[in-house]
Design an enzyme around this catalytic site. Sequence first.
Site, PDB file in Angstrom:
ATOM      1  CG  ASP A  25      -1.890  -1.143   1.233  1.00  0.00           C
ATOM      2  OD1 ASP A  25      -2.370  -1.484   0.125  1.00  0.00           O
ATOM      3  OD2 ASP A  25      -2.177  -1.698   2.298  1.00  0.00           O
ATOM      4  CE1 TYR A  93       1.826 -11.264   1.750  1.00  0.00           C
ATOM      5  CE2 TYR A  93       2.560  -9.016   1.360  1.00  0.00           C
ATOM      6  CZ  TYR A  93       2.007 -10.196   0.892  1.00  0.00           C
ATOM      7  OH  TYR A  93       1.638 -10.296  -0.416  1.00  0.00           O
TER       8      TYR A  93
END
Length: 142
Positions: A25, A93
């Site tokens: 993002d 992640y």
Amino acid sequence: LDAALRKLVPHAPRAPVVVFSGRTDTGVHSTGSTAHVDLVRCDRDLRILPPFSEEVLLRSLNHTLPKRRLGIVSARCVPQTFHAQHSARMRTYIYKIKCAGDGGGAGGSHATAAVGSEVRRTDCCPGLWQHGWLSAHDEHRA
């Protein structure tokens, strides 16, 4: 990366399109990402030239990319069937959360948790829930 690739193949019929194995993002950084790009080397008359060697591509990209912001660790010629997103076997992640005012000193403390692992209140700032940064699904973890 797009601009650096365009400089390497200025006469290509189409601009190179980079495909990364994952996405981030806005404001989020990644480390160790895999990507692929189909490069077509052409001369001014649009005659196809031989591909760059892996070493030349690596050196040229790193020379062109903004220093300290982005770097290429390795470059490999892969089969046409390779796709950075679809061929990935695993993704990891890791979220680093800076918590201010929770006893971690002037700058706050840091909590790191891999996706899928449990985040406990002792690992994370209680303010995350208060600010709506945890979903209702995560309420039991805060």
